[in-house]
Design an enzyme around this catalytic site. Structure first.
Site, mmCIF file in Angstrom:
data_model
loop_
_atom_site.group_PDB
_atom_site.id
_atom_site.type_symbol
_atom_site.label_atom_id
_atom_site.label_comp_id
_atom_site.label_asym_id
_atom_site.label_seq_id
_atom_site.Cartn_x
_atom_site.Cartn_y
_atom_site.Cartn_z
ATOM 1 N N LYS A 1 5.803 -3.875 -5.105
ATOM 2 C CA LYS A 1 7.234 -3.583 -5.083
ATOM 3 C C LYS A 1 7.833 -3.742 -3.692
ATOM 4 O O LYS A 1 8.931 -4.238 -3.530
ATOM 5 C CB LYS A 1 7.465 -2.156 -5.593
ATOM 6 C CG LYS A 1 8.931 -1.749 -5.696
ATOM 7 C CD LYS A 1 9.626 -2.473 -6.820
ATOM 8 C CE LYS A 1 11.083 -2.110 -6.967
ATOM 9 N NZ LYS A 1 11.778 -3.136 -7.779
ATOM 10 N N ASN B 1 -1.108 1.991 5.863
ATOM 11 C CA ASN B 1 -0.273 0.960 5.244
ATOM 12 C C ASN B 1 0.255 0.084 6.373
ATOM 13 O O ASN B 1 0.796 0.601 7.346
ATOM 14 C CB ASN B 1 0.895 1.617 4.499
ATOM 15 C CG ASN B 1 1.933 0.605 4.046
ATOM 16 O OD1 ASN B 1 1.597 -0.538 3.755
ATOM 17 N ND2 ASN B 1 3.182 1.016 4.002
ATOM 18 N N GLY B 2 0.085 -1.240 6.244
ATOM 19 C CA GLY B 2 0.570 -2.153 7.285
ATOM 20 C C GLY B 2 -0.537 -3.096 7.721
ATOM 21 O O GLY B 2 -1.526 -3.287 7.007
ATOM 22 N N CYS C 1 0.832 -1.188 0.000
ATOM 23 C CA CYS C 1 0.000 0.000 0.000
ATOM 24 C C CYS C 1 0.877 1.253 0.000
ATOM 25 O O CYS C 1 2.002 1.227 0.499
ATOM 26 C CB CYS C 1 -0.932 0.100 1.196
ATOM 27 S SG CYS C 1 -1.977 -1.333 1.425
ATOM 28 N N LYS D 1 12.379 -14.026 -12.643
ATOM 29 C CA LYS D 1 12.022 -12.856 -13.454
ATOM 30 C C LYS D 1 10.975 -13.239 -14.488
ATOM 31 O O LYS D 1 9.987 -12.559 -14.682
ATOM 32 C CB LYS D 1 13.290 -12.330 -14.133
ATOM 33 C CG LYS D 1 13.407 -10.890 -14.362
ATOM 34 C CD LYS D 1 13.639 -10.000 -13.163
ATOM 35 C CE LYS D 1 13.369 -10.533 -11.824
ATOM 36 N NZ LYS D 1 13.695 -9.721 -10.699
ATOM 37 N N GLU E 1 7.471 -14.116 -12.841
ATOM 38 C CA GLU E 1 6.702 -13.030 -12.228
ATOM 39 C C GLU E 1 6.127 -12.059 -13.251
ATOM 40 O O GLU E 1 5.062 -11.494 -13.022
ATOM 41 C CB GLU E 1 7.498 -12.295 -11.151
ATOM 42 C CG GLU E 1 8.586 -11.383 -11.659
ATOM 43 C CD GLU E 1 9.332 -10.675 -10.549
ATOM 44 O OE1 GLU E 1 8.696 -10.152 -9.631
ATOM 45 O OE2 GLU E 1 10.571 -10.635 -10.615
ATOM 46 N N GLU F 1 17.359 -16.622 -10.522
ATOM 47 C CA GLU F 1 16.856 -15.265 -10.771
ATOM 48 C C GLU F 1 16.212 -15.173 -12.159
ATOM 49 O O GLU F 1 15.180 -14.526 -12.331
ATOM 50 C CB GLU F 1 18.009 -14.263 -10.608
ATOM 51 C CG GLU F 1 17.689 -12.826 -10.949
ATOM 52 C CD GLU F 1 16.566 -12.216 -10.114
ATOM 53 O OE1 GLU F 1 16.125 -12.811 -9.128
ATOM 54 O OE2 GLU F 1 16.101 -11.124 -10.510
ATOM 55 N N TRP G 1 -2.893 -2.685 -1.621
ATOM 56 C CA TRP G 1 -2.543 -4.072 -1.966
ATOM 57 C C TRP G 1 -3.155 -4.908 -0.854
ATOM 58 O O TRP G 1 -2.739 -4.802 0.300
ATOM 59 C CB TRP G 1 -1.034 -4.220 -2.003
ATOM 60 C CG TRP G 1 -0.547 -5.535 -2.522
ATOM 61 C CD1 TRP G 1 -0.383 -5.897 -3.821
ATOM 62 C CD2 TRP G 1 -0.122 -6.663 -1.741
ATOM 63 N NE1 TRP G 1 0.106 -7.176 -3.897
ATOM 64 C CE2 TRP G 1 0.277 -7.676 -2.643
ATOM 65 C CE3 TRP G 1 -0.046 -6.935 -0.382
ATOM 66 C CZ2 TRP G 1 0.743 -8.915 -2.229
ATOM 67 C CZ3 TRP G 1 0.423 -8.169 0.031
ATOM 68 C CH2 TRP G 1 0.814 -9.141 -0.891
ATOM 69 N N HIS H 1 18.559 -35.452 -10.950
ATOM 70 C CA HIS H 1 18.037 -36.085 -9.739
ATOM 71 C C HIS H 1 16.519 -35.930 -9.635
ATOM 72 O O HIS H 1 15.962 -36.051 -8.547
ATOM 73 C CB HIS H 1 18.723 -35.498 -8.502
ATOM 74 C CG HIS H 1 20.199 -35.764 -8.486
ATOM 75 N ND1 HIS H 1 20.726 -37.019 -8.300
ATOM 76 C CD2 HIS H 1 21.260 -34.938 -8.700
ATOM 77 C CE1 HIS H 1 22.046 -36.968 -8.369
ATOM 78 N NE2 HIS H 1 22.400 -35.704 -8.622
ATOM 79 N N ARG I 1 3.493 0.331 -5.238
ATOM 80 C CA ARG I 1 3.382 -0.266 -3.902
ATOM 81 C C ARG I 1 2.105 -1.083 -3.735
ATOM 82 O O ARG I 1 1.908 -1.737 -2.708
ATOM 83 C CB ARG I 1 3.400 0.828 -2.840
ATOM 84 C CG ARG I 1 4.676 1.606 -2.795
ATOM 85 C CD ARG I 1 4.622 2.633 -1.696
ATOM 86 N NE ARG I 1 4.524 2.007 -0.397
ATOM 87 C CZ ARG I 1 5.552 1.595 0.323
ATOM 88 N NH1 ARG I 1 6.765 1.741 -0.130
ATOM 89 N NH2 ARG I 1 5.371 1.033 1.498
HETATM 90 C C1 F6R Z 1 11.421 -9.830 -7.758
HETATM 91 C C2 F6R Z 1 11.423 -8.908 -6.644
HETATM 92 C C3 F6R Z 1 11.159 -9.441 -5.280
HETATM 93 C C4 F6R Z 1 12.017 -8.689 -4.257
HETATM 94 C C5 F6R Z 1 11.658 -9.123 -2.816
HETATM 95 C C6 F6R Z 1 12.554 -8.449 -1.799
HETATM 96 O O1 F6R Z 1 11.699 -9.168 -8.951
HETATM 97 O O2 F6R Z 1 11.610 -7.748 -6.816
HETATM 98 O O3 F6R Z 1 11.392 -10.813 -5.209
HETATM 99 O O4 F6R Z 1 13.363 -8.948 -4.517
HETATM 100 O O5 F6R Z 1 10.321 -8.817 -2.556
HETATM 101 O O6 F6R Z 1 12.471 -7.064 -1.896
HETATM 102 P P1 F6R Z 1 13.595 -6.127 -1.274
HETATM 103 O O7 F6R Z 1 14.843 -6.340 -2.060
HETATM 104 O O8 F6R Z 1 13.056 -4.742 -1.392
HETATM 105 O O9 F6R Z 1 13.775 -6.571 0.148
#
Ligand code: F6R
Length: 604
Positions: free
Chosen positions: A599, A100-101, A2, A481, A484, A477, A74, A500, A28
């Site tokens: 994010k 937010n929270g 949020c 990527k 997601e 990674e 969110w 395995h 957010r």
């Molecule tokens: C994937 C992504 C998330 C963040 C994760 C941690 O692209 O961005 O997996 O890496 O939510 O976020 P931070 O780095 O802000 O702690």
């Protein structure tokens, strides 16, 4: 998650300022949004959907007022409906609140208020806040006292802003959720008029000011023309103003179709910023100030998602230097915390606000560990709570998918390990490779065949990514990527693990992206794994510097310049970022705001 925003002192611009701020905060959370303005009385407009839907709804309404709050949500409690959108109000519509929270003790408070006759209209935890304020006002408390008393009842995490009809201005409080105050035109920490903003994050008001103060947990602020910050006992707190260096233009898309693509292309600049003043090629030396003296006996990394992949890479660097090191998923760390002793516990986090990582760091601190954060966000909670910080200096990242910050994390981890524990012989090899990194990334961006590869495989059933050693976290990674942002199934594996079990899933519809870097034993074994999948008819995309004979068995090649394997991890990842981006683009996905994701994940 949020995002919240509020402002006062912007006159006729108030509504536009709030909507603009919400657009900047949409990363957010973006399942519903709303605004409340205070004029003679309170008026509110809110809706499920994105900020664009809110804009449309606002077009049909005459909202006026020079004090206001806004929210982009969110969901945590209750589905994304109009009713659950913030702001939330009390029974008489005299109080409006954005939050937010998570309020952990909302249920008993709600039961108590409902028994006293309060009518609830949403499923949210937040709605108890305006009703509690209403209840406190009805007992004769002043608006400020009613707000403080309310906050005192809450357990959990919150950044809260409230407007109350009989009071001038905004009331805000925070605990475990980010909240910044912006000092706009005519405003300072001790002025009694001017433009003031509050928000979850600086981009919300960066077009109007770069002067900010960061509120700490337990602090309250009242913005009523001037600004008064107090602690939980009501004592006035003198706050220092900071100036953020990012300009407003840096938070725009600069001609790219998506923030993610822009941020992928910003990597050369971000890496130069990360390295500036920190590496000296002639002497192969690394300078990260006092942090070099930390001398850890062991390192435990805690992180989530992309940052966890960086943590896995970092742990390898320290282990390679003979220092015991391990990466932990932050959400699992506290369930069975390892002994800390003289260990340094390092939280890696782009945002510096991720609740799981914060919780792990706090657990470690409570157990006596020294804590350290590697973050992109100056002034974030981790930055302020940890004993030490190393900034990755990537600049703001708006796309939900982390790209340039992963590159920044890997690069800064090299600085960290070289400055603290590694031998000069290692530095002599790695420092030049880091210096070449921005140019090498640029070369990939200029020549990559990733778009053609994406075209070719956009209809695949499933995508596999394999790698060994430093390239293993990159394989994970690459898969994260892709899944997601494309919503397609993708998995990353240690190359040696494929046989395995996962090999059973491999067929002609499963392209395997293989990180084949160098020509050492690791590379030869990976080529062996490439042959295994090739023999099962799987198409192979080799991400390679051409040193091994991986190309012979590959259907497609994504080339990277020859360099040290530690730097090659950053380069190979750029190719995988581009593949993920182009597949998602061809599938028409919501790249910058993938469904169900946000994010900054500020709930555990
Ligand atoms: C994937 C992504 C998330 C963040 C994760 C941690 O692209 O961005 O997996 O890496 O939510 O976020 P931070 O780095 O802000 O702690």
């Amino acid at each position: 998650m949020c995002g919240i925003i509020g402002c006062i002192g912007r006159g006729d611009e108030t509504l536009d300022t709030l909507v603009h701020g919400l657009e900047k905060l949409e990363y957010r959370g973006y399942d519903s949004a709303g605004i409340a303005l205070l004029d003679e009385s309170l008026s509110t407009c809110k809706t499920s959907g994105k900020i664009a839907d809110l804009r449309e709804k606002l077009d049909g309404q005459a909202l006026t007022g020079e004090v206001g709050i806004g929210h982009t949500r969110w969901s945590t409690h209750g589905p994304p409906t109009d009713e659950n959108a913030h702001p939330h109000a009390d029974c008489t519509d005299d109080v409006a609140v954005v939050h937010n929270g998570i309020i952990e003790n909302y249920q008993p408070i709600r039961d108590e208020l409902a028994a006293a006759g309060h009518q609830f209209t949403s499923d949210t935890d937040t709605e108890v806040v305006p009703h509690l304020i209403e209840s406190n006002l009805s007992e004769g408390l002043s608006p400020e006292a009613a707000f403080r008393e309310t906050i005192g009842r809450l357990e959990g995490s919150y950044a809260i802003a409230a407007i109350i009809e009989d009071a001038e201005g905004l009331f805000v409080a925070r605990n475990d959720s980010p909240l910044v105050v912006g000092l706009g035109e005519g405003a300072s920490t001790d002025s009694d008029r001017g433009e003031f903003f509050i928000a979850s994050d600086v981009p919300a008001f960066r077009d109007f000011t770069g002067d900010v103060i960061y509120l700490e947990d337990g602090e309250f602020a009242r913005l009523d023309g001037g600004l008064t910050v107090t602690d939980s006992q009501g004592n006035r707190v003198d706050k220092e103003a900071h100036t953020v260096e990012w300009d407003a233009e840096e938070t725009g898309k600069s001609g790219y179709d998506h923030f993610m693509l822009k941020e992928i292309h910003e990597q050369p600049r971000a890496l130069r910023q990360c390295l500036r003043g920190r590496v000296e090629e002639q002497t192969a030396s690394v300078d990260i100030g006092d942090l070099a003296d930390l001398n850890p006996a062991g390192v435990q990394f805690v992180a989530c998602g992309t940052s966890y992949h960086a943590a896995m890479y970092g742990a390898q660097l320290f282990r390679d230097a003979g220092v015991p090191a391990q990466a932990y998923l932050a959400s699992e760390y506290a369930t069975s915390p390892p002994p800390v002793g003289n260990t340094l516990v390092v939280g890696i986090s782009q945002s510096g606000e991720t609740a799981d990582t914060l919780a792990a760091l706090r657990e470690a601190k409570n157990r006596g560990a020294r804590t350290f954060t590697l973050t992109n966000t100056v002034g974030s909670t981790m930055d302020r709570e940890c004993d030490h910080t190393l900034y990755i200096r990537s600049g703001p990242e708006i796309g939900v998918a982390a790209t340039k910050t992963f590159a920044g994390q890997l690069t800064a981890l090299n600085l960290f390990s070289m400055a603290t524990v590694e031998r000069s012989s290692t530095r002599r090899n790695v420092v030049p490779a880091l210096r070449e990194l921005p140019g090498n990334v640029q070369q990939i961006l200029d020549t990559s065949a990733a778009e053609d590869v994406a075209d070719y495989y956009e209809d695949a059933q499933s995508y596999f990514f394999i790698g060994r050693g430093h390239q293993y976290p990159v394989a994970l990674e690459g898969a994260l990527k892709l899944k997601e942002i494309s919503y397609e199934h993708a998995e990353g594996f240690a190359a040696g693990e494929l046989k395995h079990g996962p090999l059973a899933l491999v067929d002609e519809d499963t392209p395997v992206f293989a990180m084949a870097i160098g020509d050492d034993e690791k590379a030869r074994k990976t080529v062996g794994n490439i042959k295994e999948v090739e023999a099962r008819d799987a198409p192979v995309v080799a991400v390679t510097d051409g040193q091994s004979d991986a190309e012979r068995y590959a259907d497609h090649v994504l080339e990277i310049p020859e360099t040290h394997p530690r730097a090659a991890a950053v380069l190979g990842n750029v190719q995988l970022q581009l593949v993920a981006y182009h597949i998602a683009d061809q599938l028409g996905r919501s790249i910058d705001k993938p469904r169900n994701l946000a994010k900054s994940v500020t709930v555990e």
